[in-house]
Scaffold this motif. Structure first.
Motif, PDB file in Angstrom:
ATOM      1  N   PHE A   1      40.959 -27.978  -5.005  1.00  0.00           N
ATOM      2  CA  PHE A   1      41.079 -28.939  -6.102  1.00  0.00           C
ATOM      3  C   PHE A   1      41.019 -28.138  -7.397  1.00  0.00           C
ATOM      4  O   PHE A   1      40.046 -27.413  -7.631  1.00  0.00           O
ATOM      5  N   VAL A   2      42.040 -28.281  -8.237  1.00  0.00           N
ATOM      6  CA  VAL A   2      42.073 -27.506  -9.470  1.00  0.00           C
ATOM      7  C   VAL A   2      42.465 -28.410 -10.629  1.00  0.00           C
ATOM      8  O   VAL A   2      43.212 -29.380 -10.463  1.00  0.00           O
ATOM      9  N   GLY A   3      41.946 -28.089 -11.805  1.00  0.00           N
ATOM     10  CA  GLY A   3      42.259 -28.863 -12.997  1.00  0.00           C
ATOM     11  C   GLY A   3      41.276 -28.533 -14.095  1.00  0.00           C
ATOM     12  O   GLY A   3      40.270 -27.848 -13.861  1.00  0.00           O
ATOM     13  N   PRO A   4      41.516 -29.015 -15.302  1.00  0.00           N
ATOM     14  CA  PRO A   4      40.611 -28.732 -16.415  1.00  0.00           C
ATOM     15  C   PRO A   4      39.285 -29.466 -16.250  1.00  0.00           C
ATOM     16  O   PRO A   4      39.151 -30.366 -15.416  1.00  0.00           O
ATOM     17  N   SER A   5      38.301 -29.107 -17.057  1.00  0.00           N
ATOM     18  CA  SER A   5      37.003 -29.766 -17.013  1.00  0.00           C
ATOM     19  C   SER A   5      37.171 -31.261 -17.255  1.00  0.00           C
ATOM     20  O   SER A   5      37.939 -31.686 -18.121  1.00  0.00           O
TER      21      SER A   5
ATOM     22  N   THR B   1      37.696 -26.265   8.283  1.00  0.00           N
ATOM     23  CA  THR B   1      38.264 -26.869   7.085  1.00  0.00           C
ATOM     24  C   THR B   1      37.447 -26.472   5.852  1.00  0.00           C
ATOM     25  O   THR B   1      36.235 -26.637   5.829  1.00  0.00           O
ATOM     26  N   PHE B   2      38.128 -25.944   4.836  1.00  0.00           N
ATOM     27  CA  PHE B   2      37.498 -25.581   3.571  1.00  0.00           C
ATOM     28  C   PHE B   2      38.073 -26.460   2.467  1.00  0.00           C
ATOM     29  O   PHE B   2      39.288 -26.647   2.383  1.00  0.00           O
ATOM     30  N   ILE B   3      37.205 -26.974   1.607  1.00  0.00           N
ATOM     31  CA  ILE B   3      37.640 -27.666   0.387  1.00  0.00           C
ATOM     32  C   ILE B   3      36.941 -26.978  -0.773  1.00  0.00           C
ATOM     33  O   ILE B   3      35.713 -26.917  -0.826  1.00  0.00           O
ATOM     34  N   TYR B   4      37.735 -26.464  -1.689  1.00  0.00           N
ATOM     35  CA  TYR B   4      37.246 -25.553  -2.719  1.00  0.00           C
ATOM     36  C   TYR B   4      37.614 -26.104  -4.087  1.00  0.00           C
ATOM     37  O   TYR B   4      38.767 -26.476  -4.330  1.00  0.00           O
ATOM     38  N   VAL B   5      36.655 -26.182  -4.991  1.00  0.00           N
ATOM     39  CA  VAL B   5      36.891 -26.678  -6.349  1.00  0.00           C
ATOM     40  C   VAL B   5      36.855 -25.522  -7.331  1.00  0.00           C
ATOM     41  O   VAL B   5      35.955 -24.675  -7.278  1.00  0.00           O
ATOM     42  N   THR B   6      37.832 -25.471  -8.233  1.00  0.00           N
ATOM     43  CA  THR B   6      37.856 -24.440  -9.261  1.00  0.00           C
ATOM     44  C   THR B   6      38.659 -24.944 -10.457  1.00  0.00           C
ATOM     45  O   THR B   6      39.488 -25.853 -10.321  1.00  0.00           O
ATOM     46  N   HIS B   7      38.414 -24.360 -11.618  1.00  0.00           N
ATOM     47  CA  HIS B   7      39.261 -24.623 -12.787  1.00  0.00           C
ATOM     48  C   HIS B   7      40.197 -23.450 -13.030  1.00  0.00           C
ATOM     49  O   HIS B   7      41.018 -23.480 -13.944  1.00  0.00           O
ATOM     50  N   ASP B   8      40.085 -22.423 -12.189  1.00  0.00           N
ATOM     51  CA  ASP B   8      40.853 -21.184 -12.341  1.00  0.00           C
ATOM     52  C   ASP B   8      42.115 -21.256 -11.485  1.00  0.00           C
ATOM     53  O   ASP B   8      42.036 -21.246 -10.254  1.00  0.00           O
ATOM     54  N   GLN B   9      43.276 -21.314 -12.138  1.00  0.00           N
ATOM     55  CA  GLN B   9      44.512 -21.462 -11.369  1.00  0.00           C
ATOM     56  C   GLN B   9      44.828 -20.222 -10.538  1.00  0.00           C
ATOM     57  O   GLN B   9      45.504 -20.317  -9.517  1.00  0.00           O
ATOM     58  N   VAL B  10      44.318 -19.041 -10.932  1.00  0.00           N
ATOM     59  CA  VAL B  10      44.541 -17.837 -10.132  1.00  0.00           C
ATOM     60  C   VAL B  10      43.802 -17.959  -8.799  1.00  0.00           C
ATOM     61  O   VAL B  10      44.347 -17.623  -7.737  1.00  0.00           O
ATOM     62  N   GLU B  11      42.558 -18.449  -8.831  1.00  0.00           N
ATOM     63  CA  GLU B  11      41.820 -18.693  -7.585  1.00  0.00           C
ATOM     64  C   GLU B  11      42.576 -19.678  -6.713  1.00  0.00           C
ATOM     65  O   GLU B  11      42.717 -19.480  -5.499  1.00  0.00           O
TER      66      GLU B  11
END
Length: 632
Positions: A35-39, A187-197
């Motif tokens: 899951f990625v996106g801004p704060s 199954t992994f669900i990973y949250v980040t705001h970093d699009q490179v990650e």
């Protein structure tokens, strides 16, 4: 191991703020989802709802085959890794990793075996006797991962676990977590705001903004086929170049013109085969996107050339980013200019400030978005295609063939634009077509067809055999006919809507109590729609109560359904038949229910003036009107 299903998940706070809106997604077993996106976009809130740390306002969450909305976090068989590690400072690494297993009263021998195995996988065996304060950030992160691994959960949830690490360590830990996923096959669900990650780790990425899913796709597809300007700008470094402009089609060429510049490029119309033709007459403003790597300082590399004035360069070692402006006379700072362009040049490139250079553009990678909605005008699966048609004596000529119009479509003779949704095109008809390409779009097969010199698109089943030719069918109830910018004949509306509510009723039932049958008080539920009532199962009623609150019985609801999910019956919603529309293979009754107009599939010989309609309760989409959230 487990799959997950998130069906119309919402998070609405008491003040009315919607943190997550209609989140719907299927996650397969062993996937690595990011899951990625801004704060503030809702990604961590969604993760916390999966974990059970945040209550779900509405919707259904399944882990495996079980609905877990009301299941305690400890019973969901998930493990979560937090941003701040959340290690006990007074415990050793071994004790931190073993603590959760001790609470579950697992045998000491099994605890020891699991802890040592996890430590071996993570390379922290020599640190088991240390306390967290004697370890680096990366080592502590491994301990937090180890504490999750020993649980052997069905699902791993990771909430920005690398954000506290320095850049070098983040890069190393990205690799470690990816290898860990491969080893554990979970199954992994990973949250980040970093699009490179997100791009380097996920098998699929969920891009979110303002609580809404923007796009779910593989990293490569997000990069190559963004569905809107936000995704296009969020994914990729440096950010995609955006310019306001227009597209004008003449014959087999489309002129791409950038506003406030002298840039005007003539490109083959084939590049815009999927584009909505409404944007190709030069009257609508569009946003044109092109990535820095698709613009070259070598003017001979691509056939489309333009001049720009250099502002400055950034030497990055592997390449050089040239900041310039297509408006060579602009007095704006380049960072503020709407015509600014970033070009990736070879390492060591040097240009003087204000030097005018010629660049070439790879228009095969152009992206075009609506200037107002910012949605792409050329989605991977086009919503519809418009073709030229001519009606004469009840027959429609288009795509090199003539079709007898059904009685439902009555228009005067003349020329029309025929709008054909992709969903209306099948491969089991009589219109000859040439198969020119096939494209895999996620789980769909998109077939490119040359029909009478026009490119159409059709969706095919996974096991459907497609040759070099095909016979196309067009579902006429889904097409529209337009003339002089107005819709003359509309497609059949296949989404009906009626207002209503849910009610509860006191009843007396017989139940076995201590081995004896006794009469006891109970509750029954009904859906009240247009003065008719339909039995509502306790399961559905509880879902509506969970999503809408205890006062759901006082709230206005909207019930949506298709013409095929309502049947003629002896009891039900009373409706007046306004007309009967005959599409040849199918017939529909246009019915009035109060102020609402709905369409109902009926037999060919149907001739009633009033009817009673039974709704298929299990297929209703139920929306709470006030908050505009889907409850079922």
């Amino acid at each position: 191991m487990a799959s997950l299903q998130l069906n119309h998940i919402y998070k609405v706070y008491p003040n009315g703020v919607k943190a997550v809106n209609d989140f719907t997604m299927d996650i397969a077993d062993k996937e690595f989802i990011v899951f990625v996106g801004p704060s503030g976009c809702g990604k961590s809130t969604t993760l916390r709802m999966i974990a059970g740390l945040e209550e779900i306002t509405a919707g259904e969450l399944r882990i495996g085959d079980n609905v877990v909305n009301d299941v305690e976090p400890k019973d969901r068989d998930i493990a979560m890794v937090f941003q701040n590690y959340a290690l006990y400072p007074h415990m050793t690494v071994y004790e931190n990793m073993a603590f959760g297993l001790k609470l579950r009263k697992m045998p000491k021998e099994e605890i020891d075996a699991r802890v040592k195995e996890a430590a071996k996988i993570l390379g922290i065996t020599e640190y088991l006797d240390r306390k967290p304060k004697a370890m680096s950030g990366g080592q502590r992160q491994r301990v937090a991962l180890g504490r999750a691994i020993v649980r052997e959960p069905k699902v791993f949830l990771l909430d920005e676990p690398l954000s506290n690490l320095d850049a070098k360590l983040r890069t190393a830990m990205r690799s470690e977590i990816s290898k860990l996923h491969h080893k554990l096959q979970t199954t992994f669900i990973y949250v980040t705001h970093d699009q490179v990650e997100a791009m380097t780790m996920g098998t699929r990425i969920v891009v979110m903004k303002d609580g809404f899913i923007q796009q779910i796709d593989s990293p490569r597809n997000l990069y190559n086929y963004p569905c809107n300007k936000f995704v296009a700008g969020f994914i990729g470094t440096p950010q995609m170049n955006f310019f306001e402009g227009t597209l004008t089609k003449k014959g087999e060429k489309v002129t791409v013109a950038l506003d406030n510049t002298s840039v005007s490029l003539s490109a083959p119309a084939s590049i815009f085969n999927k584009a909505n033709p409404d944007y190709l007459d030069g009257s609508k403003k569009v946003i044109i996107g092109l990535r820095a790597e698709h613009i070259s300082v070598d003017p001979a590399l691509y056939p489309y050339k333009a001049k720009c004035r250099v502002s400055h360069t950034e030497e990055l070692g592997t390449d050089c980013q040239v900041y310039a402006d297509f408006n060579t006379e602009s007095e704006d700072m380049v960072s503020e200019s709407p015509t600014r362009v970033i070009v990736k040049a070879p390492a060591g490139s040097f240009y003087e400030v204000d030097q005018v250079i010629e660049v070439s553009l790879d228009l095969s990678h152009i992206h075009v978005f609506d200037a107002e909605t910012e949605d792409t005008i050329a989605p991977r699966i086009p919503a519809q295609i418009t073709v030229d048609g001519k009606v004469k004596s009840g027959k429609l000529t288009m795509l090199g063939t003539t079709i007898q119009l059904p009685p439902a479509i009555q228009v005067a003779d003349g020329a029309y634009g025929v709008v054909i949704p992709t969903a209306a095109i099948g491969l089991n008809g009589t219109i000859p077509a040439e198969v020119v390409a096939e494209e895999k779009v996620n789980t769909d097969r998109l077939i490119h067809l040359n029909v009478g010199g026009k490119v159409l698109f059709a969706l095919a089943n996974a096991d459907e055999k497609i040759g070099k030719t095909a016979n196309v069918a067009i579902d006429l109830k889904q097409i529209s006919l337009c003339a002089e910018g107005a819709v003359v004949a509309s497609a059949l509306n296949c989404v009906n809507s009626l207002a209503g509510k849910i009610s509860k009723h006191k009843i007396v039932v017989e139940k076995e109590v201590k081995g004896k049958m006794k009469k006891v008080n109970d509750l029954a539920f009904t859906l009240d729609v247009a003065n008719a009532t339909f039995d509502c199962s306790r399961t559905l009623a509880l879902r509506l109560v969970n999503g809408g609150g205890q006062d759901i019985f006082n709230k206005a609801l909207e019930f949506k359904f298709s013409p095929y999910d309502v049947t003629l019956a002896e009891q039900g919603v009373e409706a007046t038949v306004e007309s009967v529309v005959d599409y040849g293979a199918e017939t529909f009754a246009v019915c009035k229910v109060g102020d609402a107009v709905i369409n109902v599939s009926v037999p060919k010989d149907f001739a009633e003036q009033s009817v009673k309609l039974a709704l298929d309760v299990d297929k209703l989409a139920i929306i709470e009107t006030a908050r505009a959230i889907r409850l079922a």
